[in-house]
Motif scaffolding. Sequence first.
Motif, short mmCIF file in Angstrom:
data_model
loop_
_atom_site.label_atom_id
_atom_site.label_comp_id
_atom_site.label_asym_id
_atom_site.label_seq_id
_atom_site.Cartn_x
_atom_site.Cartn_y
_atom_site.Cartn_z
N ALA A 16 -10.01 58.66 53.68
CA ALA A 16 -9.83 59.95 52.99
C ALA A 16 -8.71 59.87 51.96
O ALA A 16 -8.83 60.38 50.83
CB ALA A 16 -9.53 61.04 54.01
N VAL A 17 -7.59 59.20 52.33
CA VAL A 17 -6.47 59.09 51.39
C VAL A 17 -6.87 58.27 50.17
O VAL A 17 -6.63 58.67 49.02
CB VAL A 17 -5.26 58.44 52.09
N LEU A 18 -7.51 57.14 50.38
CA LEU A 18 -7.91 56.29 49.26
C LEU A 18 -8.96 56.97 48.38
O LEU A 18 -8.90 56.89 47.15
CB LEU A 18 -8.46 54.96 49.79
N ALA A 19 -9.91 57.66 49.00
CA ALA A 19 -10.93 58.37 48.22
C ALA A 19 -10.32 59.51 47.42
O ALA A 19 -10.72 59.78 46.27
CB ALA A 19 -12.02 58.90 49.15
N TRP A 24 -8.53 61.88 42.25
CA TRP A 24 -7.43 62.26 41.36
C TRP A 24 -7.50 61.49 40.05
O TRP A 24 -7.26 62.07 38.97
CB TRP A 24 -6.11 62.00 42.07
N GLN A 25 -7.83 60.22 40.10
CA GLN A 25 -7.96 59.44 38.87
C GLN A 25 -9.11 59.94 38.01
O GLN A 25 -9.03 59.92 36.78
CB GLN A 25 -8.12 57.96 39.19
N LEU A 29 -8.86 61.23 34.31
CA LEU A 29 -9.76 60.73 33.26
C LEU A 29 -10.28 61.88 32.41
O LEU A 29 -10.29 61.80 31.18
CB LEU A 29 -10.92 59.96 33.89
N ALA A 30 -10.71 62.95 33.06
CA ALA A 30 -11.21 64.11 32.31
C ALA A 30 -10.10 64.71 31.44
O ALA A 30 -10.34 65.09 30.28
CB ALA A 30 -11.75 65.16 33.29
N TYR A 196 -8.95 52.63 37.37
CA TYR A 196 -8.17 52.93 38.56
C TYR A 196 -9.01 53.64 39.61
O TYR A 196 -8.89 53.38 40.81
CB TYR A 196 -6.96 53.79 38.19
N ALA A 197 -9.86 54.56 39.16
CA ALA A 197 -10.72 55.29 40.11
C ALA A 197 -11.66 54.33 40.83
O ALA A 197 -11.84 54.42 42.05
CB ALA A 197 -11.52 56.36 39.37
N VAL A 198 -12.25 53.38 40.09
CA VAL A 198 -13.14 52.40 40.72
C VAL A 198 -12.38 51.58 41.75
O VAL A 198 -12.90 51.30 42.85
CB VAL A 198 -13.76 51.50 39.63
#
Length: 243
Positions: A16-19, A24-25, A29-30, A196-198
């Motif tokens: 959950a923390v990593l997801a 957030w990234q 990005l948006a 970063y999101a990936v």
Amino acid sequence: MRRILLPLIFGLLGTAVLASLGVWQLQRLAWKESVLSEIEAAIGADPVPLPDIPDPERDRYLPVWATGHMTGPTLRVLVSQKEKGAGYRLITPFESGDRRVLIDRGFLPVDRPVPETPTREVTVIGNLLWPDEVDGYTPEPDRDQGLWFARDLPALAAELGTEPLLIVLRDETFDDAGVSPLPVSSAGIPNDHLGYAVQWFGMALIWLVMTGILIYRNLRPRDDPREDPRKGTSAGAKKGETT
């Protein structure tokens, strides 16, 4: 039950923390794409006359025009361009009325001589820019050769006796003997949030898979240490039979 519950709790919390960091990234990005769109719109807007008292924050990327003539020596700033190689940005003083500012005329390949400065009256169109290119690794300029390694605006202005104001040409409004404008764009502004999101989502997936493997191993029946792995009988039974 403890062998399943604890790994499951830590696994779900870690995932959950990593997801959430990945989400957030994506939000960042948006936001960054919106900022870049605003910058591109500002860069490409219709030019206005050179402001009397420009502000580095309010007027960053402001499209301007000015009529006057170039004067004084030209300084070279070493740069590199994709598919073009090494070259120079040519920085020349520009007088417009009682104003004396700097003009970034554009790119000149390193193997070409610096052309003569145009002396006739011209109208220039470009964008105001306060470059942030100097850091602790930037070499000192070679003033004898007029060679610089970054657009250090205060130092360039002091060297050429102008306002600390730079107009970066965006259009070829006059013939400049092989100098190609390097207009301001948002291409140099980093936008790595998708990468970063990936990474965060990938780490969440790995964490989840590792949690599943750990739970699977904990659920497997453990071998009885008394079992004889060679014959499938307990060591105690074998000893009794021998006796």
